[in-house]
Scaffold this motif. Sequence first.
Motif, PDB file in Angstrom:
ATOM      1  N   GLY A 110     -25.280  -9.818 -17.956  1.00  0.00           N
ATOM      2  CA  GLY A 110     -26.402  -9.103 -18.545  1.00  0.00           C
ATOM      3  C   GLY A 110     -27.767  -9.622 -18.143  1.00  0.00           C
ATOM      4  N   ILE A 111     -27.849 -10.610 -17.262  1.00  0.00           N
ATOM      5  CA  ILE A 111     -29.145 -11.116 -16.803  1.00  0.00           C
ATOM      6  C   ILE A 111     -29.858 -10.026 -16.004  1.00  0.00           C
ATOM      7  CG2 ILE A 111     -30.281 -12.804 -15.307  1.00  0.00           C
ATOM      8  CD1 ILE A 111     -28.143 -14.802 -16.028  1.00  0.00           C
ATOM      9  N   ASP A 112     -31.110  -9.803 -16.312  1.00  0.00           N
ATOM     10  CA  ASP A 112     -31.883  -8.743 -15.655  1.00  0.00           C
ATOM     11  C   ASP A 112     -31.966  -9.008 -14.151  1.00  0.00           C
ATOM     12  OD1 ASP A 112     -33.794  -6.840 -14.848  1.00  0.00           O
ATOM     13  OD2 ASP A 112     -34.770  -6.918 -16.811  1.00  0.00           O
ATOM     14  N   SER A 113     -31.668  -7.984 -13.359  1.00  0.00           N
ATOM     15  CA  SER A 113     -31.690  -8.137 -11.900  1.00  0.00           C
ATOM     16  C   SER A 113     -33.091  -8.428 -11.372  1.00  0.00           C
ATOM     17  CB  SER A 113     -31.144  -6.866 -11.233  1.00  0.00           C
ATOM     18  OG  SER A 113     -31.943  -5.741 -11.562  1.00  0.00           O
ATOM     19  N   ARG A 114     -34.131  -8.081 -12.152  1.00  0.00           N
ATOM     20  CA  ARG A 114     -35.495  -8.377 -11.716  1.00  0.00           C
ATOM     21  C   ARG A 114     -35.750  -9.878 -11.654  1.00  0.00           C
ATOM     22  NH1 ARG A 114     -38.646  -4.608 -15.889  1.00  0.00           N
ATOM     23  NH2 ARG A 114     -36.991  -5.514 -17.186  1.00  0.00           N
ATOM     24  N   PHE A 115     -35.087 -10.647 -12.542  1.00  0.00           N
ATOM     25  CA  PHE A 115     -35.210 -12.096 -12.472  1.00  0.00           C
ATOM     26  C   PHE A 115     -34.571 -12.629 -11.190  1.00  0.00           C
ATOM     27  CE2 PHE A 115     -35.166 -11.923 -17.336  1.00  0.00           C
ATOM     28  CZ  PHE A 115     -36.555 -11.814 -17.370  1.00  0.00           C
ATOM     29  N   VAL A 116     -33.466 -12.020 -10.789  1.00  0.00           N
ATOM     30  CA  VAL A 116     -32.809 -12.439  -9.548  1.00  0.00           C
ATOM     31  C   VAL A 116     -33.709 -12.133  -8.359  1.00  0.00           C
ATOM     32  CG1 VAL A 116     -30.746 -12.188  -8.126  1.00  0.00           C
ATOM     33  CG2 VAL A 116     -30.569 -12.000 -10.618  1.00  0.00           C
ATOM     34  N   GLU A 117     -34.305 -10.947  -8.351  1.00  0.00           N
ATOM     35  CA  GLU A 117     -35.206 -10.592  -7.256  1.00  0.00           C
ATOM     36  C   GLU A 117     -36.422 -11.513  -7.218  1.00  0.00           C
ATOM     37  OE1 GLU A 117     -36.127  -6.562  -8.064  1.00  0.00           O
ATOM     38  OE2 GLU A 117     -34.109  -5.801  -7.570  1.00  0.00           O
ATOM     39  N   LEU A 118     -36.938 -11.866  -8.391  1.00  0.00           N
ATOM     40  CA  LEU A 118     -38.079 -12.783  -8.445  1.00  0.00           C
ATOM     41  C   LEU A 118     -37.700 -14.155  -7.900  1.00  0.00           C
ATOM     42  CD1 LEU A 118     -40.981 -13.397  -9.316  1.00  0.00           C
ATOM     43  CD2 LEU A 118     -40.094 -13.945 -11.601  1.00  0.00           C
ATOM     44  N   ALA A 119     -36.495 -14.625  -8.237  1.00  0.00           N
ATOM     45  CA  ALA A 119     -36.039 -15.909  -7.710  1.00  0.00           C
ATOM     46  C   ALA A 119     -35.902 -15.869  -6.191  1.00  0.00           C
ATOM     47  CB  ALA A 119     -34.709 -16.295  -8.361  1.00  0.00           C
ATOM     48  N   GLU A 120     -35.438 -14.732  -5.664  1.00  0.00           N
ATOM     49  CA  GLU A 120     -35.324 -14.610  -4.209  1.00  0.00           C
ATOM     50  C   GLU A 120     -36.694 -14.589  -3.544  1.00  0.00           C
ATOM     51  OE1 GLU A 120     -31.156 -12.011  -4.217  1.00  0.00           O
ATOM     52  OE2 GLU A 120     -33.084 -11.034  -3.850  1.00  0.00           O
ATOM     53  N   VAL A 121     -37.652 -13.910  -4.180  1.00  0.00           N
ATOM     54  CA  VAL A 121     -39.009 -13.874  -3.624  1.00  0.00           C
ATOM     55  C   VAL A 121     -39.635 -15.263  -3.641  1.00  0.00           C
ATOM     56  CG1 VAL A 121     -41.339 -12.976  -4.000  1.00  0.00           C
ATOM     57  CG2 VAL A 121     -39.367 -11.458  -4.201  1.00  0.00           C
ATOM     58  N   GLN A 122     -39.369 -16.016  -4.718  1.00  0.00           N
ATOM     59  CA  GLN A 122     -39.915 -17.369  -4.829  1.00  0.00           C
ATOM     60  C   GLN A 122     -39.202 -18.360  -3.928  1.00  0.00           C
ATOM     61  OE1 GLN A 122     -42.608 -18.317  -6.599  1.00  0.00           O
ATOM     62  NE2 GLN A 122     -42.940 -16.178  -7.175  1.00  0.00           N
ATOM     63  N   GLY A 123     -38.098 -17.941  -3.306  1.00  0.00           N
ATOM     64  CA  GLY A 123     -37.387 -18.817  -2.398  1.00  0.00           C
ATOM     65  C   GLY A 123     -36.618 -19.935  -3.076  1.00  0.00           C
ATOM     66  N   LEU A 124     -36.098 -19.672  -4.276  1.00  0.00           N
ATOM     67  CA  LEU A 124     -35.350 -20.700  -4.987  1.00  0.00           C
ATOM     68  C   LEU A 124     -34.015 -20.959  -4.306  1.00  0.00           C
ATOM     69  CD1 LEU A 124     -35.922 -19.715  -8.743  1.00  0.00           C
ATOM     70  CD2 LEU A 124     -37.254 -21.285  -7.333  1.00  0.00           C
ATOM     71  N   SER A 125     -33.596 -22.208  -4.330  1.00  0.00           N
ATOM     72  CA  SER A 125     -32.270 -22.546  -3.834  1.00  0.00           C
ATOM     73  C   SER A 125     -31.212 -22.118  -4.847  1.00  0.00           C
ATOM     74  CB  SER A 125     -32.169 -24.049  -3.566  1.00  0.00           C
ATOM     75  OG  SER A 125     -32.301 -24.776  -4.789  1.00  0.00           O
ATOM     76  N   VAL A 173     -30.070 -18.717 -14.370  1.00  0.00           N
ATOM     77  CA  VAL A 173     -28.730 -18.462 -14.892  1.00  0.00           C
ATOM     78  C   VAL A 173     -28.506 -19.156 -16.229  1.00  0.00           C
ATOM     79  CG1 VAL A 173     -26.280 -18.826 -14.464  1.00  0.00           C
ATOM     80  CG2 VAL A 173     -27.760 -18.041 -12.617  1.00  0.00           C
ATOM     81  N   VAL A 174     -28.798 -20.446 -16.285  1.00  0.00           N
ATOM     82  CA  VAL A 174     -28.518 -21.202 -17.508  1.00  0.00           C
ATOM     83  C   VAL A 174     -29.315 -20.678 -18.700  1.00  0.00           C
ATOM     84  CG1 VAL A 174     -28.686 -23.468 -18.594  1.00  0.00           C
ATOM     85  CG2 VAL A 174     -27.770 -23.264 -16.276  1.00  0.00           C
ATOM     86  N   PRO A 175     -30.657 -20.486 -18.605  1.00  0.00           N
ATOM     87  CA  PRO A 175     -31.379 -19.927 -19.762  1.00  0.00           C
ATOM     88  C   PRO A 175     -30.889 -18.542 -20.158  1.00  0.00           C
ATOM     89  CG  PRO A 175     -32.914 -20.897 -18.195  1.00  0.00           C
ATOM     90  CD  PRO A 175     -31.594 -20.853 -17.510  1.00  0.00           C
ATOM     91  N   GLY A 176     -30.525 -17.721 -19.153  1.00  0.00           N
ATOM     92  CA  GLY A 176     -30.069 -16.375 -19.483  1.00  0.00           C
ATOM     93  C   GLY A 176     -28.701 -16.334 -20.131  1.00  0.00           C
ATOM     94  N   ALA A 177     -27.847 -17.338 -19.825  1.00  0.00           N
ATOM     95  CA  ALA A 177     -26.482 -17.336 -20.347  1.00  0.00           C
ATOM     96  C   ALA A 177     -26.342 -18.104 -21.653  1.00  0.00           C
ATOM     97  CB  ALA A 177     -25.527 -17.932 -19.315  1.00  0.00           C
ATOM     98  N   LEU A 178     -27.330 -18.916 -22.000  1.00  0.00           N
ATOM     99  CA  LEU A 178     -27.193 -19.771 -23.187  1.00  0.00           C
ATOM    100  C   LEU A 178     -26.975 -19.000 -24.491  1.00  0.00           C
ATOM    101  CD1 LEU A 178     -29.693 -22.730 -22.618  1.00  0.00           C
ATOM    102  CD2 LEU A 178     -27.204 -22.820 -22.792  1.00  0.00           C
ATOM    103  N   PRO A 179     -27.699 -17.899 -24.771  1.00  0.00           N
ATOM    104  CA  PRO A 179     -27.432 -17.189 -26.036  1.00  0.00           C
ATOM    105  C   PRO A 179     -25.988 -16.737 -26.177  1.00  0.00           C
ATOM    106  CG  PRO A 179     -29.509 -16.473 -25.098  1.00  0.00           C
ATOM    107  CD  PRO A 179     -28.858 -17.319 -24.059  1.00  0.00           C
ATOM    108  N   GLY A 180     -25.437 -16.136 -25.124  1.00  0.00           N
ATOM    109  CA  GLY A 180     -24.031 -15.724 -25.187  1.00  0.00           C
ATOM    110  C   GLY A 180     -23.083 -16.896 -25.252  1.00  0.00           C
ATOM    111  N   PHE A 181     -23.431 -17.978 -24.560  1.00  0.00           N
ATOM    112  CA  PHE A 181     -22.576 -19.165 -24.586  1.00  0.00           C
ATOM    113  C   PHE A 181     -22.456 -19.722 -25.997  1.00  0.00           C
ATOM    114  CE2 PHE A 181     -22.811 -23.848 -24.695  1.00  0.00           C
ATOM    115  CZ  PHE A 181     -21.513 -24.145 -24.298  1.00  0.00           C
ATOM    116  N   PHE A 182     -23.547 -19.763 -26.731  1.00  0.00           N
ATOM    117  CA  PHE A 182     -23.495 -20.324 -28.087  1.00  0.00           C
ATOM    118  C   PHE A 182     -22.696 -19.428 -29.027  1.00  0.00           C
ATOM    119  CE2 PHE A 182     -27.114 -23.061 -26.846  1.00  0.00           C
ATOM    120  CZ  PHE A 182     -26.627 -24.261 -27.330  1.00  0.00           C
TER     121      PHE A 182
END
Length: 287
Positions: free
Chosen positions: A178-193, A202-211
């Motif tokens: 359920g992580i918004d794909s716009r965050f993924v695109e932003l990470a790709e634009v920022q050149g994140l590893s 990933v971790v901040p987006g998955a934490l609510p469901g994980f708990f």
Amino acid sequence: MTAVTTTTHTSAQAPVVLAPVEGTHQVRRRRRLAPGKRLPATRLVGPAALLALWGAASGAGLLDPGAIPAPWTVLETGGRLWTAGTLPDDILTSLQRAATGFSIGLAVGILLALASGLTRTGEALIDGTVNLNRAIPTLGLIPLFILWLGIGETFKIAIIAIVVYIPIYLNTHAALSGIDSRFVELAEVQGLSKFQFIRQVVVPGALPGFFVGLRLGVTGSWLGLVVLEQINATSGLGYLMFQAQNYGQTDVILVGLVVYGIFGLISDSAVRIVERRVLSWRRTLSS
């Protein structure tokens, strides 16, 4: 509201009257829809009310003492078992089983959720298998696991691990998907590893469901334990309750249930506290 009148002294022109504007000086009060400020220890109100109702009904003679002993009788029995050393040993054994099975289930659930949620290959291999496992009643696997692993501690821990990992996997995988794909695109634009993407997105987006899955897993570990300890066990709270059933000791059975309930409430509250601290950046109704 007083009308404002403006008169101009020009010939052949009547005085001009400006009509009042409705609501000019009215301030609309904002209606509060949120639940309000959180009160301390509110989750203890329900159990305390239930305990008070139980005590009142027992004191009024509305409950059969042989079927449902009074709270003070259960407390007295618990103190006697504790003094005799039976209750501490059984509690320690149950805690060890629950902790071991929960730790294994937690690790397996997280690893499978990450592998399935972050790669298409992992999703193809893992997600369908886990959902098939979810469709099979876990406690129905007990006879098969006894044949595979024997009647010792191993099969009990394995069943608890299965009970725990399924809700953790399902909720964590759903949060990852359920992580918004716009965050993924932003990470790709920022050149994140890949590591930075997992840590910052990933971790901040998955934490609510994980708990959510973690709370269900904690509860599941106690539910599985109470059944498993009545099967070929020689110690533990479930074994204590099973022996009490054979001798018709209702007060001892209630002691075991109360201890299970206390540990379940404490563990769930601990997860809630950690969740509020870790997710303090969220603004929700509960916060």
